[in-house]
Design a protein around this motif. Structure first.
Motif, mmCIF file in Angstrom:
data_model
loop_
_atom_site.group_PDB
_atom_site.id
_atom_site.type_symbol
_atom_site.label_atom_id
_atom_site.label_comp_id
_atom_site.label_asym_id
_atom_site.label_seq_id
_atom_site.Cartn_x
_atom_site.Cartn_y
_atom_site.Cartn_z
ATOM 1 N N GLU A 99 4.429 5.536 -5.516
ATOM 2 C CA GLU A 99 4.614 5.572 -6.969
ATOM 3 C C GLU A 99 3.575 6.446 -7.644
ATOM 4 O O GLU A 99 3.871 7.152 -8.596
ATOM 5 C CB GLU A 99 4.565 4.150 -7.544
ATOM 6 C CG GLU A 99 5.565 3.185 -6.927
ATOM 7 C CD GLU A 99 6.973 3.734 -6.901
ATOM 8 O OE1 GLU A 99 7.314 4.536 -7.782
ATOM 9 O OE2 GLU A 99 7.728 3.376 -5.992
ATOM 10 N N ILE A 100 2.297 6.401 -7.144
ATOM 11 C CA ILE A 100 1.263 7.222 -7.777
ATOM 12 C C ILE A 100 1.595 8.702 -7.634
ATOM 13 O O ILE A 100 1.456 9.480 -8.568
ATOM 14 C CB ILE A 100 -0.122 6.926 -7.151
ATOM 15 C CG1 ILE A 100 -0.671 5.596 -7.659
ATOM 16 C CG2 ILE A 100 -1.108 8.012 -7.510
ATOM 17 C CD1 ILE A 100 -2.037 5.284 -7.126
ATOM 18 N N THR A 101 2.050 9.091 -6.447
ATOM 19 C CA THR A 101 2.195 10.517 -6.165
ATOM 20 C C THR A 101 3.614 11.007 -6.389
ATOM 21 O O THR A 101 3.920 12.123 -6.008
ATOM 22 C CB THR A 101 1.803 10.800 -4.719
ATOM 23 O OG1 THR A 101 2.669 10.032 -3.881
ATOM 24 C CG2 THR A 101 0.371 10.408 -4.452
ATOM 25 N N MET A 130 0.837 -1.201 0.000
ATOM 26 C CA MET A 130 0.000 0.000 0.000
ATOM 27 C C MET A 130 0.871 1.249 0.000
ATOM 28 O O MET A 130 0.590 2.221 -0.697
ATOM 29 C CB MET A 130 -0.918 0.009 1.228
ATOM 30 C CG MET A 130 -1.989 -1.056 1.200
ATOM 31 S SD MET A 130 -3.127 -0.823 -0.146
ATOM 32 C CE MET A 130 -3.776 -2.451 -0.349
ATOM 33 N N THR A 184 3.905 1.427 -1.161
ATOM 34 C CA THR A 184 4.532 1.505 -2.480
ATOM 35 C C THR A 184 3.585 2.144 -3.486
ATOM 36 O O THR A 184 3.985 3.023 -4.258
ATOM 37 C CB THR A 184 4.917 0.087 -2.957
ATOM 38 O OG1 THR A 184 5.710 -0.522 -1.962
ATOM 39 C CG2 THR A 184 5.667 0.149 -4.252
ATOM 40 N N ILE A 185 2.297 1.711 -3.456
ATOM 41 C CA ILE A 185 1.322 2.279 -4.391
ATOM 42 C C ILE A 185 1.241 3.787 -4.206
ATOM 43 O O ILE A 185 1.284 4.549 -5.169
ATOM 44 C CB ILE A 185 -0.054 1.610 -4.184
ATOM 45 C CG1 ILE A 185 -0.023 0.153 -4.651
ATOM 46 C CG2 ILE A 185 -1.143 2.364 -4.932
ATOM 47 C CD1 ILE A 185 -1.301 -0.602 -4.394
ATOM 48 N N PHE A 186 1.143 4.211 -2.947
ATOM 49 C CA PHE A 186 1.073 5.656 -2.685
ATOM 50 C C PHE A 186 2.333 6.359 -3.186
ATOM 51 O O PHE A 186 2.261 7.382 -3.871
ATOM 52 C CB PHE A 186 0.899 5.893 -1.186
ATOM 53 C CG PHE A 186 0.988 7.346 -0.800
ATOM 54 C CD1 PHE A 186 -0.077 8.197 -1.022
ATOM 55 C CD2 PHE A 186 2.135 7.854 -0.221
ATOM 56 C CE1 PHE A 186 0.001 9.524 -0.688
ATOM 57 C CE2 PHE A 186 2.219 9.182 0.131
ATOM 58 C CZ PHE A 186 1.154 10.017 -0.104
#
Lengths: 232, 155
Positions: free
Chosen positions: B133-135, B127, B129-131
């Motif tokens: 990479e997205i931002t 989770m 990592t997702i944050f």
């Protein structure tokens, strides 16, 4: 009309209102927050249906992390919706048809809490509610479990002397392991997820891991420096 | 958002409670509702809220990216390792009896706890990592490069 039914109806009415509000809202920030409220109401509804684990997940994932990630995405996209929406009639009809089929499918489902539902009358269910450990027959684990049951039964016989009338009904099997959660843990959901079908859960964890790897491979370092702050 | 007192205080004061509650969920997964997945999501949420308010650079100072990369793999390794340990003891894959062969009923919770920790660690790191990479490059505290806006427009 029972109290629980009133609570359920109020919750479901609010769920419907928030769902429409999420779709209709032009402000994307407001839509993200309203969808979080939607998840919170669904969590309340799951709780009233005694599905506490589902409610917990809905609150943590739906109302928690999804909202946070959506709001994080809004930093990229801006908070105003720019495209003027028009009603796409074929899509609407398709959605209504699929929804109708799903509702038609639920007509065959047993009523909520029906004790004669097929799932409750299946032979395996009786064994599972006693929380018996189900090992593959003939495996080393099954042998160890049988041995421990026999040892515990012998101990009970010594303690109770002549009180053997219940042992034939298998009740001692349950009591013998009371200190150790009858061989399973008190939370049946966890018991099913990580013991009964632990293999599935392992691959679910792998799917989440793959999602993380996908994010790293696709998005990391896309703005110039490929090694910026990362291992890969 | 760093200049907003309300956001700053809310993020700072929510974090310890979120983490404590997440650890409670993690360690009591086999006794009550919850488990590794929910706990991992909650821990990640605590750090991500911190990152949104104080900037991703501040968050990555606490939880660097190399750490989340390693932990994501470590969680899966703990889960699969528990299963393989059972295999090496001669039991079926993920047959927790292998942990305490003399007491299968007592071994079951230990196996579940070990597996749940694997799930929790992986979910929390993925989770985050997702944050991250997205931002990347869009939150306060991260430097904007000149061609950033072009790339965002195309994406």
């Amino acid at each position: 009309m029972s109290g629980i039914l009133i609570i359920d109806l109020v919750l479901l009415a609010l769920v419907l209102i928030t769902a429409v509000a999420t779709v209709e809202s032009r402000n994307l920030f407001a839509a993200a927050v309203i969808s979080s409220i939607y998840s919170l109401l669904m969590a309340c509804f799951w709780t009233s249906m005694d599905a506490v684990d589902v409610a917990y997940t809905e609150a943590a994932v739906g109302a928690g992390i999804s909202t946070i990630l959506l709001i994080g995405t809004l930093v990229l996209t801006g908070t105003r919706e720019t495209v003027r929406r028009i009603v796409h009639w074929p899509a609407l009809l398709l959605c209504m048809a699929v929804g109708g089929v799903l509702i038609y499918g639920t007509l065959d489902m047993p009523a909520f809490g029906d004790p004669h539902a097929p799932a409750h009358e299946h032979p395996l269910y009786a064994g599972y509610t006693k929380q018996d450990i189900r090992k593959a027959p003939g495996s080393k684990g099954a042998e160890a479990y049988e041995a421990s049951l026999t040892a515990a039964r012998d101990g009970e016989h010594e303690a109770h002397g002549e009180d053997t009338e219940h042992s034939e009904h298998g009740e001692h099997n349950g009591n013998a392991h009371q200190d150790y959660f009858h061989g399973h843990v008190p939370n049946q959901v966890t018991s099913i997820i990580v013991a009964y079908r632990g293999f599935d859960t392992m691959f679910e964890t792998c799917v989440i891991f793959c999602a993380g790897v996908g994010m790293i491979v696709l998005l990391r370092g896309r703005r110039g420096n490929p090694m910026k702050g990362g291992l890969l | 958002m760093k200049d907003n007192v309300l956001m700053r205080v809310a993020a700072r004061w929510n974090m310890p409670f979120l983490i404590i509650f997440a650890l409670y969920t993690q360690t009591h997964g086999e006794l009550g509702p919850g488990g590794g997945f929910q706990a991992g999501v909650m821990i990640a949420a605590a750090f991500i809220v911190y990152g949104m308010v104080f900037g991703a650079a501040d968050m990555q100072r606490i939880v660097p990216r190399w750490l989340t990369d390693i932990l994501a793999a470590l969680g899966v390794l703990i889960y699969a390792g528990t299963g393989i340990y059972c295999l090496t003891q001669g039991y079926a894959f993920l047959d927790y009896t292998a942990i305490i062969p003399s007491n299968p009923g007592g071994a079951e919770p230990w196996g579940m706890v070990s597996v749940e920790w694997g799930v929790g660690i992986t979910v929390a790191s993925v989770m985050m990592t997702i944050f991250n990479e997205i931002t990347e490059g869009t939150l306060p505290g991260q430097e904007h490069e000149s061609h950033d806006t072009e790339m965002v427009g195309k994406a």
